[in-house]
Scaffold this motif. Structure first.
Motif, mmCIF file in Angstrom:
data_model
loop_
_atom_site.group_PDB
_atom_site.id
_atom_site.type_symbol
_atom_site.label_atom_id
_atom_site.label_comp_id
_atom_site.label_asym_id
_atom_site.label_seq_id
_atom_site.Cartn_x
_atom_site.Cartn_y
_atom_site.Cartn_z
ATOM 1 N N ASP A 143 7.367 -4.735 -17.419
ATOM 2 C CA ASP A 143 7.004 -3.563 -16.659
ATOM 3 C C ASP A 143 7.937 -2.997 -15.730
ATOM 4 O OD1 ASP A 143 5.419 -1.743 -15.073
ATOM 5 O OD2 ASP A 143 4.166 -3.269 -14.164
ATOM 6 N N PHE A 144 8.530 -1.550 -16.260
ATOM 7 C CA PHE A 144 9.499 -0.978 -15.370
ATOM 8 C C PHE A 144 8.730 -0.145 -14.357
ATOM 9 C CE2 PHE A 144 11.383 -2.125 -19.331
ATOM 10 C CZ PHE A 144 12.760 -2.461 -18.976
ATOM 11 N N GLN A 145 9.071 -0.331 -13.101
ATOM 12 C CA GLN A 145 8.041 0.177 -12.108
ATOM 13 C C GLN A 145 8.883 1.521 -11.217
ATOM 14 O OE1 GLN A 145 6.616 -2.643 -9.393
ATOM 15 N NE2 GLN A 145 4.946 -3.363 -10.870
ATOM 16 N N ASN A 146 8.294 2.499 -11.009
ATOM 17 C CA ASN A 146 8.686 3.756 -10.402
ATOM 18 C C ASN A 146 10.061 4.295 -11.219
ATOM 19 O OD1 ASN A 146 7.207 3.041 -7.986
ATOM 20 N ND2 ASN A 146 8.817 1.619 -7.313
ATOM 21 N N MET A 147 9.710 4.264 -12.516
ATOM 22 C CA MET A 147 10.694 4.904 -13.309
ATOM 23 C C MET A 147 10.575 6.217 -13.590
ATOM 24 S SD MET A 147 12.791 2.494 -13.767
ATOM 25 C CE MET A 147 13.895 3.030 -14.876
ATOM 26 N N ARG A 148 9.213 6.853 -13.530
ATOM 27 C CA ARG A 148 8.949 8.144 -14.022
ATOM 28 C C ARG A 148 9.236 9.120 -12.794
ATOM 29 N NH1 ARG A 148 4.206 11.652 -13.571
ATOM 30 N NH2 ARG A 148 4.353 13.024 -15.317
ATOM 31 N N GLY A 149 9.995 10.402 -13.065
ATOM 32 C CA GLY A 149 10.235 11.277 -12.072
ATOM 33 C C GLY A 149 9.014 12.100 -11.801
ATOM 34 N N SER A 150 9.338 13.014 -10.699
ATOM 35 C CA SER A 150 8.440 13.986 -10.319
ATOM 36 C C SER A 150 9.145 15.031 -9.640
ATOM 37 C CB SER A 150 7.397 13.394 -9.370
ATOM 38 O OG SER A 150 8.069 13.005 -8.255
ATOM 39 N N LEU A 151 8.519 16.291 -9.862
ATOM 40 C CA LEU A 151 8.978 17.519 -9.069
ATOM 41 C C LEU A 151 8.827 17.447 -7.558
ATOM 42 C CD1 LEU A 151 9.956 20.287 -10.317
ATOM 43 C CD2 LEU A 151 7.483 21.102 -9.842
ATOM 44 N N SER A 152 9.838 17.879 -7.150
ATOM 45 C CA SER A 152 10.149 17.809 -5.563
ATOM 46 C C SER A 152 9.104 18.837 -4.924
ATOM 47 C CB SER A 152 11.593 17.879 -5.202
ATOM 48 O OG SER A 152 11.954 19.389 -5.430
ATOM 49 N N SER A 153 9.303 18.744 -3.734
ATOM 50 C CA SER A 153 8.441 19.782 -2.780
ATOM 51 C C SER A 153 9.640 20.786 -2.986
ATOM 52 C CB SER A 153 8.419 19.363 -1.505
ATOM 53 O OG SER A 153 9.662 18.911 -0.898
ATOM 54 N N PRO A 154 9.102 22.100 -2.480
ATOM 55 C CA PRO A 154 10.027 23.466 -2.461
ATOM 56 C C PRO A 154 11.331 23.030 -1.833
ATOM 57 C CG PRO A 154 7.717 23.885 -2.306
ATOM 58 C CD PRO A 154 7.588 22.515 -2.259
ATOM 59 N N CYS A 155 12.430 23.472 -2.490
ATOM 60 C CA CYS A 155 13.850 22.910 -1.990
ATOM 61 C C CYS A 155 14.444 24.275 -1.712
ATOM 62 C CB CYS A 155 14.279 22.232 -2.940
ATOM 63 S SG CYS A 155 15.988 21.129 -2.412
ATOM 64 N N ALA A 156 14.956 24.518 -0.417
ATOM 65 C CA ALA A 156 15.554 25.797 -0.260
ATOM 66 C C ALA A 156 17.080 25.565 -0.064
ATOM 67 C CB ALA A 156 15.149 26.265 1.279
ATOM 68 N N LEU A 157 17.696 25.328 -1.343
ATOM 69 C CA LEU A 157 18.965 25.049 -1.131
ATOM 70 C C LEU A 157 20.054 26.067 -0.772
ATOM 71 C CD1 LEU A 157 19.490 23.303 -4.962
ATOM 72 C CD2 LEU A 157 19.262 22.225 -2.590
ATOM 73 N N TYR A 158 19.439 27.519 -0.863
ATOM 74 C CA TYR A 158 19.739 28.484 -0.445
ATOM 75 C C TYR A 158 20.243 28.473 1.141
ATOM 76 C CZ TYR A 158 15.568 30.482 0.860
ATOM 77 O OH TYR A 158 14.402 31.026 1.780
ATOM 78 N N LEU A 159 19.276 27.697 1.718
ATOM 79 C CA LEU A 159 19.480 27.628 3.358
ATOM 80 C C LEU A 159 20.579 26.694 3.565
ATOM 81 C CD1 LEU A 159 15.752 28.143 4.320
ATOM 82 C CD2 LEU A 159 17.654 29.734 4.525
ATOM 83 N N GLY A 160 21.170 25.824 2.707
ATOM 84 C CA GLY A 160 22.169 24.774 3.046
ATOM 85 C C GLY A 160 21.762 23.443 2.895
ATOM 86 N N ALA A 161 20.628 23.328 2.062
ATOM 87 C CA ALA A 161 20.049 21.889 1.719
ATOM 88 C C ALA A 161 20.846 21.465 0.523
ATOM 89 C CB ALA A 161 18.746 21.794 1.315
ATOM 90 N N THR A 162 21.279 20.135 0.665
ATOM 91 C CA THR A 162 22.297 19.443 -0.259
ATOM 92 C C THR A 162 21.516 18.762 -1.399
ATOM 93 O OG1 THR A 162 22.867 17.822 0.974
ATOM 94 C CG2 THR A 162 24.372 19.502 1.302
ATOM 95 N N SER A 163 20.159 18.470 -1.144
ATOM 96 C CA SER A 163 19.630 17.731 -1.820
ATOM 97 C C SER A 163 18.110 17.926 -1.870
ATOM 98 C CB SER A 163 19.609 15.997 -1.665
ATOM 99 O OG SER A 163 19.280 15.899 -0.222
ATOM 100 N N CYS A 164 17.258 17.783 -2.658
ATOM 101 C CA CYS A 164 15.788 17.775 -2.671
ATOM 102 C C CYS A 164 14.955 16.392 -2.766
ATOM 103 C CB CYS A 164 15.370 18.410 -3.916
ATOM 104 S SG CYS A 164 16.258 20.335 -4.055
ATOM 105 N N SER A 165 13.798 16.513 -2.364
ATOM 106 C CA SER A 165 13.007 15.133 -1.980
ATOM 107 C C SER A 165 13.061 14.200 -3.193
ATOM 108 C CB SER A 165 11.602 15.609 -1.761
ATOM 109 O OG SER A 165 11.008 16.361 -2.549
ATOM 110 N N THR A 166 13.039 14.525 -4.403
ATOM 111 C CA THR A 166 12.835 13.540 -5.643
ATOM 112 C C THR A 166 14.505 13.275 -6.217
ATOM 113 O OG1 THR A 166 12.381 15.265 -7.242
ATOM 114 C CG2 THR A 166 10.674 14.202 -5.987
#
Length: 605
Positions: free
Chosen positions: A381-404
């Motif tokens: 059982d491989f747990q927590n392997m599946r990815g998911s889409l992050s919350s809206p990520c405003a990289l243009y405002l200077g964020a360097t990463s997204c929530s997922t």
């Protein structure tokens, strides 16, 4: 009176000091004569008894000598009486000893004297000599052990508890690609390792990273070296470490490629563990160690080491010792979330550690001297392997990463279905479609594997060993409907674009199997040992994690099917030549046929 006494002492008398000196001299002379006479008496006794059976001389010779010394003034009567009594006592003891020897078989005299000057040598029976030798040996060995000297092939105690082992392999490897292969296979591993890739064709005019699929690689000189140390700490505890070569810190291979301008090569910590064995049928291992499960390289590369904790049990049935039950339970951390993620936000993410939980139970049956059957069922059982889409990520405002971002797998070989992880917000100050989209990718499915493995060892025509292996795996978590209902649509492992993929066009699968036959010694060890192998593999894209499979078949990953031919011959003890030809192609998608030839010289110690 004093003068008279002094005159007597000067002429013929003896002072107390002089008499004392004479007494000491006489005792010395007497001792020497006694030793000579004793040796003479003993020799005469042996000769007389051997030749005529006559009795040994009495002590009269010694007594006469003592009386002569008294007349000479060397001894006083008192001293002489004491010596005579002592001589008589010793004579009595000698007589008793002589009678005892007479009761035993007399030692024969070899080559009795025939001429003056000859020496008689008594014969000592072999049984007596053996007894003397054994007694002396026991006494010497006992003293040597007690004093720790003169013990051959011995070392300090800690040396006897240390075991060193290792192996070396040199290889000439060839990669052959079909000229009909497609040339636009996306390299998702390179995208993730680079921190993301702008997939917006309006803002990035470079191509997506792709894997080589058309250009052959000939004469790749490669090698593998491993060196391990195992220490027995007590009856229950064992510790071990192993160093190994390798091009990188990837989990599936310790093979390094030569070249690089003769630069020195990296050495990695490949194993580190402590093992506890409270009983003969149970052991518990913690650290980084060999794969504890009964499996093949369909799921796990032969070089794969696992981090975590595993408990193995093995016990023969009391009613039938030819049947042995075995099993393994384990928990293994695969990937941790950084405790400072996201680094530039005061709000940190929770713990999304990716784990593998494994359980296996099986049995081994010794049918007879020529047939053994082994089989097992396993669940991974491989747990927590599946990815998911992050919350809206405003990289243009200077964020360097997204929530997922932390859901991107740490290692990918290729074949598993992927999804985009970042929900990148559009920059309102730019024209629609002109916002850069540096994307990361994660797995589209979870992986809960049901695995069946069997192995049969037999002998053909009472001469040739034959081993048959088979394995089947199914990903019980595979669900296309769930994947397409998610916010981020799956991307086929063979599709170079991240554009929308319809479910009707999507092709993948949760199944895999392997069949293998080995003729000869499965593991050549002695000079002249040999084997031939033939195997067939079939692994659909999402049957298992592509990260941990054999890196040689189809050059790693899933979505591959094909055959393997191999041969090995031992040229000396623990030294063998081998050759393998692996021919594989894709199961689904654009054509990707890869053949691999490996010529090797192996040695282990």
């Amino acid at each position: 009176m004093s003068k008279y006494t002094a005159a007597r002492g000067g002429r013929g008398g003896a002072s107390d000091g002089t008499r004392l000196r004479r007494t000491r001299v006489s005792f010395a002379v007497l001792a020497a004569l006694g030793m000579t006479l004793a040796g003479s008496v003993h020799a005469q006794s042996l000769e007389a008894q051997a030749a005529t059976g006559a009795a040994a001389p009495t002590e009269s010779t010694v007594i006469n000598l003592i009386n002569l010394l008294v007349k000479q003034g060397v001894l006083t009567k008192a001293n002489a009486s004491s010596l005579i009594a002592q001589a008589q006592a010793e004579a009595a003891q000698a007589k008793v000893a002589s009678n005892s020897r007479a009761a035993a078989p007399a030692a024969a005299v070899v080559n009795a004297p025939t001429q003056p000057g000859d020496v008689a040598v008594p014969y000592v029976p072999q049984v007596v000599r053996d007894q003397i030798r054994d007694q002396v040996k026991q006494e010497v060995v006992a003293q040597a052990k007690a004093e720790n000297w003169a013990q051959p092939n011995t070392f300090p105690d800690w040396v006897s508890r240390i075991k060193i082992d290792g192996d070396v392999r040199v290889r000439d490897e060839y990669h052959f690609y079909s000229p009909n292969n497609a040339n636009d296979f996306t390299n998702f591993a390179a995208i993730n390792q680079g921190g993301g890739f702008d997939i917006n064709p309006n803002t990035n005019h470079t191509n997506l990273p792709t894997i080589n699929s058309t250009e052959n690689r000939n004469n790749l000189a490669r090698y593998r070296a491993r060196l391990g140390v195992t220490a027995t700490l007590s009856d229950e505890f064992t510790a071990g470490i192993q160093l190994a070569s390798g091009n990188d810190n990837g989990p599936v291979s310790t093979t390094a490629t030569a070249g690089g301008g003769f630069a020195k090569k990296d050495i990695w910590l490949n194993k580190v563990y402590i093992r506890y064995q409270p009983t003969a049928w149970l052991n518990i291992t913690a650290g980084r160690f060999d794969n504890p499960f009964f499996s093949s390289d369909l799921l796990f590369s032969n070089d794969l080491e696992m981090d975590g904790l595993a408990a193995n049990f093995r016990h023969a049935l009391p009613a039938n010792p030819d049947v042995t039950l075995f099993g393994t339970l384990g928990i293994f951390p695969i990937q941790y979330t950084s405790d400072s993620f996201p680094s530039n936000s005061i709000q940190k993410s929770g713990n999304d550690t990716k784990w593998m939980l494994g359980a296996q139970v099986g049995a081994q049956w010794k049918i007879n001297e020529q047939n053994r059957l082994k089989g097992a069922l396993a669940y991974y059982d491989f747990q927590n392997m599946r990815g998911s889409l992050s919350s809206p990520c405003a990289l243009y405002l200077g964020a360097t990463s997204c929530s997922t971002d932390n859901e991107a797998p740490a290692f990918i070989q290729g074949g598993n279905t992927m999804i985009a992880l970042r929900n990148i917000a559009q920059n309102p100050n730019l024209a629609p479609g002109m916002t850069p989209e540096p994307q990361l990718f994660g797995l589209a499915f979870n992986y809960r594997l049901f695995d069946v493995k069997a192995q049969w060892d037999t002998v053909v025509a009472n001469r040739v060993k034959l081993r048959l292996d088979g394995e089947y795996v199914r990903n019980l978590a595979y669900n296309e409907d769930k994947a397409f209902s998610a916010a981020s649509l799956p991307v086929n492992n063979y599709d170079s674009s991240s554009a929308n993929v319809s479910q009707s066009d999507f092709k993948s699968g949760p199944n895999g199997f392997m069949a293998k036959a080995t003729i000869g010694e499965p593991e050549p060890k002695h000079r002249g040992d040999w084997n031939f192998t033939i195997a067939y593999k079939y692994l659909q894209p999402d049957a298992t994690l592509d990260a941990f499979t054999d890196p040689d078949f189809h050059l790693g990953g899933t979505n591959a099917k094909g055959y393997i031919l191999g041969a090995a011959y031992a040229v000396a003890r623990d030294t063998w030549l081998s050759a393998r030809y692996l021919s594989a192609r894709e199961v689904y998608g654009a054509p990707l046929s890869i053949d691999v030839l490996q010529l090797e010289l192996n040695a282990r110690f």
